[in-house]
Design a protein around this motif. Structure first.
Motif, short mmCIF file in Angstrom:
data_model
loop_
_atom_site.label_atom_id
_atom_site.label_comp_id
_atom_site.label_asym_id
_atom_site.label_seq_id
_atom_site.Cartn_x
_atom_site.Cartn_y
_atom_site.Cartn_z
N ARG A 124 31.92 70.64 31.48
CA ARG A 124 31.14 70.71 31.50
C ARG A 124 30.15 71.48 32.06
NH1 ARG A 124 32.21 65.40 29.79
NH2 ARG A 124 31.61 64.41 31.86
N THR A 125 29.38 72.75 32.42
CA THR A 125 28.71 73.43 32.98
C THR A 125 27.13 72.81 32.32
OG1 THR A 125 28.68 75.21 31.61
CG2 THR A 125 30.39 74.78 33.19
N PHE A 126 26.36 73.67 33.30
CA PHE A 126 24.69 73.96 33.27
C PHE A 126 23.73 74.61 34.10
CE2 PHE A 126 25.08 70.92 37.69
CZ PHE A 126 23.85 71.62 37.92
N ALA A 127 22.86 75.42 33.82
CA ALA A 127 22.58 76.80 34.52
C ALA A 127 21.47 76.24 35.12
CB ALA A 127 21.58 77.50 33.07
N VAL A 128 22.17 77.34 35.91
CA VAL A 128 20.95 77.12 36.99
C VAL A 128 19.79 78.09 36.93
CG1 VAL A 128 20.77 77.83 39.74
CG2 VAL A 128 22.73 76.56 38.99
N GLU A 129 18.67 78.09 37.25
CA GLU A 129 17.65 79.24 36.65
C GLU A 129 17.42 79.51 37.85
OE1 GLU A 129 14.01 78.65 33.13
OE2 GLU A 129 14.21 77.16 35.20
N ASN A 130 16.17 80.69 37.60
CA ASN A 130 15.88 82.03 38.61
C ASN A 130 14.22 81.99 38.61
OD1 ASN A 130 14.20 83.45 40.56
ND2 ASN A 130 15.54 85.21 40.18
N PRO A 131 13.39 81.21 39.45
CA PRO A 131 12.31 80.11 38.57
C PRO A 131 11.16 81.90 38.17
CG PRO A 131 12.68 79.52 41.59
CD PRO A 131 14.24 80.00 40.78
N ALA A 132 11.66 82.48 39.68
CA ALA A 132 10.76 83.93 39.14
C ALA A 132 10.93 84.71 37.37
CB ALA A 132 11.21 84.85 40.65
N THR A 133 11.71 84.24 37.41
CA THR A 133 11.83 85.07 36.04
C THR A 133 12.36 84.59 34.57
OG1 THR A 133 14.83 84.94 36.27
CG2 THR A 133 12.87 86.59 37.08
N GLY A 134 13.10 83.00 35.25
CA GLY A 134 13.04 81.79 34.38
C GLY A 134 14.36 82.07 33.45
N ALA A 135 15.33 83.49 33.92
CA ALA A 135 16.64 83.92 33.77
C ALA A 135 17.88 83.04 34.39
CB ALA A 135 16.76 85.23 33.65
N THR A 136 18.66 82.78 33.34
CA THR A 136 19.89 82.20 34.05
C THR A 136 20.80 82.81 35.41
OG1 THR A 136 20.11 80.77 31.70
CG2 THR A 136 22.29 80.94 33.60
N LEU A 137 20.52 81.78 36.52
CA LEU A 137 21.37 82.49 37.12
C LEU A 137 23.00 82.67 37.06
CD1 LEU A 137 19.50 81.05 40.36
CD2 LEU A 137 19.84 84.07 39.75
N CYS A 138 23.25 81.28 36.74
CA CYS A 138 25.12 81.06 36.27
C CYS A 138 25.09 79.72 36.19
CB CYS A 138 26.10 81.13 37.53
SG CYS A 138 25.33 80.44 39.07
N GLU A 139 25.86 79.75 36.01
CA GLU A 139 26.41 77.45 35.01
C GLU A 139 27.20 77.67 36.42
OE1 GLU A 139 26.32 76.73 32.06
OE2 GLU A 139 25.07 77.79 31.56
N VAL A 140 27.04 76.28 36.63
CA VAL A 140 27.97 75.33 37.62
C VAL A 140 28.43 74.05 36.94
CG1 VAL A 140 26.27 76.19 39.59
CG2 VAL A 140 25.78 73.81 38.63
N ALA A 141 29.45 73.26 37.69
CA ALA A 141 29.66 72.04 37.40
C ALA A 141 28.67 71.44 37.26
CB ALA A 141 31.38 71.55 38.28
N ASP A 142 29.11 70.22 35.36
CA ASP A 142 27.82 69.16 35.73
C ASP A 142 28.64 67.91 35.49
OD1 ASP A 142 25.66 67.31 34.23
OD2 ASP A 142 25.84 68.74 32.89
N GLY A 143 28.71 67.54 36.58
CA GLY A 143 29.43 66.30 36.77
C GLY A 143 29.02 64.92 36.81
N SER A 144 30.05 64.21 35.66
CA SER A 144 29.88 62.92 35.03
C SER A 144 30.43 61.52 36.00
CB SER A 144 30.70 63.05 34.08
OG SER A 144 32.12 62.90 34.96
N ALA A 145 30.07 60.68 36.06
CA ALA A 145 30.61 59.62 36.97
C ALA A 145 31.90 59.58 36.67
CB ALA A 145 30.01 58.23 35.51
N GLU A 146 32.55 59.60 35.76
CA GLU A 146 34.21 59.47 36.14
C GLU A 146 34.41 60.39 37.37
OE1 GLU A 146 38.33 61.10 34.24
OE2 GLU A 146 37.03 61.18 33.24
N ASP A 147 33.73 62.04 37.36
CA ASP A 147 33.80 62.89 39.22
C ASP A 147 33.00 61.93 40.09
OD1 ASP A 147 34.35 64.60 36.98
OD2 ASP A 147 32.69 64.80 36.23
N ALA A 148 31.95 61.41 39.74
CA ALA A 148 31.68 60.51 40.80
C ALA A 148 32.29 59.36 41.37
CB ALA A 148 30.12 60.01 40.82
#
Length: 490
Positions: free
Chosen positions: A31-55
C-alpha cells in the motif's frame, strides 16, 4: 534549487519505503499514499502506507536493538549525532527545498528550520556524555544512596506536519543521546523530510534498528498496537490537544512515560511603554513565522489603548506588503497553508470575527486556487466572543484587542485552557517581570518574538502538555532513575 529538474532529482533520490531494522521496505500489501504539494494541490510522489502489522515489526526491530544500543558508549552516541548535525548543515539547500515542497513554507524559512533542527543534534551530542548519577551517604551513616540514570527503552515518537525536520530532531536527538531505540511516525502530510532525515542518520553511523520510521495515512491504526504493547516504554507526541488527550488515556494501559507538546493560544501583550517598532518586529516573527502554522504563534494580540493605533498601522503596513506565493519562488515570504481543511478553518475563524464586529485592515479573503493560500490578515475590534480568541488559528491572522489595565490584560491572557507561550513588550522591567510571573504559560518571550532554542526547555502548562524538550531537561524525558541501596557496614 527551485527548478523542476532539481525537484524531480530530489524526489527521485529519497527512499519512500518504511525503515524497519535498517532496511527500507514496502508496506505490507504494497500500500502507498500520495504526498501533496500545498502550493499546487498536485501529488509530489507516493510513499509506503504502513499498517498495524508494519508498526509491530518496527517495534520488534527497536526492541531487538535496545540492549546493544543502551550499552553503546555515550561518546560514540554523541559522535553519531555530531556527524548527523554536520551532514544536515552541509545538505541545507536540498533539505530546505524538500520541506518547502511538502509543507509549503518559503525557502528562507525552510533553511532556518534546517539550522534550528540540526542544532538539536549538536546540543544532544554534547549532552550524551553528561548523563550523571549521584552518590550520597545515608543520614544514619550505615549505607550509601546510589542513583543511576538509564535509558527508558523503545520509544514511539509522533511528529506534526508544520515543522517536519525540527520536530523529529527535537525528539530523536535526546533519545539517541540517552540510549533509546525509536519508532518515528511522521505526519502523513510531510513524511518525505523524515525519510531523508533517517537516511542522514544512517549515513552518520546510526546502527540498524535504533531508528525505525513508519509512514502511514492511518496514524491511529499504527499507534494503537504500539501503545498497548508491553515492549514500548515511552511515548512522545507533538500535535493537537484533542489528539494528545486521547493518547494520554491510551498510554495509561501500559503506564507509559509520556511527553506531550500540545496546542497553544499565545497572547502577545504590548504595554503603553513598549518600543512600538520593536514590538511590531517581534509580532512579525511571533505571528508570521512558519505562515502562522506554529503552536507558539501569537494567537491573540492585546495592545494598550494608548498605542493601539500606532501598533495597528505599522503591523498592517508590514503584513500587507508581504509577498504571497509558492514557497519555492525566491522572494516569497508567505507560502500556502498545509491543505484545504486548514485554509478553510482559518477563513471560517476570520469570517466569524467579522460577523461579530471585527474590522479587517488587510487581507481577510482567500484567493482562488490553485494551492491553499490565505493572505496575511490584521483584525481589530475582535470581541471576546469570537472563536479565534479561544481556538488556535494556525494561520497568518493577527486579531487585535485593546486593554488599559495590567491586571485586566493578565486575566484576559490567562483565560484559556492552553498554556504554552506568551509574549510581552514593555520597557518597564518591573512590569515585564510581573507579567511574566503572572502569565500561566510554560514559556515567555520578553521583548522578543521567538523563544525556540535547542539549549532551552520547550513546553507548556495546563492543556498545552507534559514534559520539556530541548535544553538540559530534554534528555531527562528519555532516562529512568534507578536507586541502589548500598550497605557498607558488612
Amino acid at each position: 534549487m527551485s527548478g523542476t529538474l532539481s525537484e524531480i532529482e530530489l524526489l527521485g533520490g529519497i527512499e519512500k519505503g518504511l525503515l524497519i531494522g535498517g532496511r527500507f521496505r514496502p508496506a505490507a500489501g504494497g500500500r502507498t499514499f500520495a504526498v501533496e504539494n500545498p502550493a499546487t494541490g498536485a501529488t509530489l510522489c507516493e510513499v509506503a502506507d504502513g499498517s498495524a502489522e508494519d508498526a509491530v515489526d518496527a517495534l520488534t526491530a527497536a526492541s531487538a536493538a535496545q540492549s546493544s544500543w543502551a550499552a553503546t558508549p555515550p561518546r560514540e552516541r554523541g559522535e553519531i549525532l555530531r556527524r548527523a548535525y554536520e551532514l544536515l548543515v552541509a545538505r541545507t539547500e536540498e533539505i530546505a527545498l524538500l520541506i518547502t515542497l511538502e509543507m509549503g513554507k518559503s525557502l528562507a524559512e525552510s533553511r532556518a528550520e534546517v539550522a534550528y533542527g540540526a542544532e538539536f543534534f549538536r546540543w544532544f551530542s554534547e549532552e550524551a556524555v553528561r548523563i550523571q548519577g549521584d552518590f550520597t551517604v545515608e543520614p544514619g551513616g550505615s549505607g550509601r544512596v546510589v542513583l543511576m540514570r538509564q535509558p527508558v527503552g523503545p520509544s514511539l515518537l509522533i511528529t506534526p506536519w508544520n515543522v517536519p525536520l525540527a520536530m523529529p530532531t527535537r525528539k530523536i536527538g535526546p533519545a539517541i543521546a540517552a540510549g533509546c531505540t525509536m519508532i518515528l511516525k511522521p505526519a502523513e502530510q510531510t513524511p518525505l523530510t523524515a525519510l531523508l532525515l533517517a537516511s542522514v542518520l544512517a549515513e552518520a553511523g546510526l546502527p540498524d534498528g535504533v531508528l525505525n520510521v513508519v509512514t502511514t495515512s492511518d496514524p491511529e491504526a499504527v499507534a494503537a498496537p504500539l501503545i498497548h504493547d508491553t515492549r514500548l516504554r515511552k511515548l512522545s507526541f507533538t500535535g493537537s490537544t484533542e489528539v494528545g488527550r486521547k493518547l494520554i488515556v491510551s498510554s495509561a494501559d501500559q503506564v507509559l512515560r509520556t511527553s506531550m507538546e500540545l496546542g497553544g493560544n499565545a497572547p502577545f501583550i504590548v504595554c503603553a511603554d513598549a518600543d512600538i517598532d520593536a514590538a511590531v518586529d517581534g509580532a512579525m516573527i511571533a505571528k508570521m513565522r512558519n505562515i502562522g502554522e506554529a503552536c507558539i504563534a501569537a494567537n491573540r494580540f492585546y495592545v494598550h489603548a494608548d498605542v493601539v493605533e500606532e501598533f495597528t498601522d505599522k503591523l498592517t503596513a508590514r503584513m500587507g506588503k508581504m509577498v504571497v506565493g509558492p514557497g519555492v519562488d525566491e522572494g516569497v515570504e508567505v507560502g500556502p497553508l498545509i491543505d484545504a481543511v486548514q485554509r478553510d478553518k482559518v477563513a471560517a475563524l476570520v469570517d466569524d470575527a467579522v460577523s461579530r464586529g471585527a474590522r479587517v485592515h488587510t487581507g481577510g479573503t482567500a484567493p482562488s486556487g490553485p494551492g491553499y493560500f490565505y493572505p496575511p490578515t490584521v483584525l481589530t475590534g475582535v470581541p471576546s466572543s469570537a472563536r479565534m480568541t479561544r481556538e488556535e488559528i494556525f494561520g497568518p491572522v493577527a486579531p487585535i484587542s485593546t486593554f488599559t489595565d495590567e491586571h485586566e490584560v493578565l486575566r484576559a491572557a490567562n483565560d484559556t485552557e492552553s498554556g504554552l507561550v506568551s509574549y510581552v513588550y514593555s520597557r518597564d522591567i518591573g512590569r515585564a517581570i510581573r507579567l511574566a510571573e503572572g502569565l500561566e504559560t510554560g514559556m515567555v518571550g520578553l521583548n522578543r518574538g521567538f523563544v525556540s532554542n535547542a539549549a532551552a526547555p520547550f513546553g507548556g502548562v495546563k492543556r498545552s502538555g507534559l514534559g520539556r524538550e530541548g535544553g538540559r531537561l530534554g534528555i531527562e524525558e528519555y532516562l529512568e532513575v534507578k536507586y541502589v541501596a548500598l550497605d557498607v557496614d558488612r
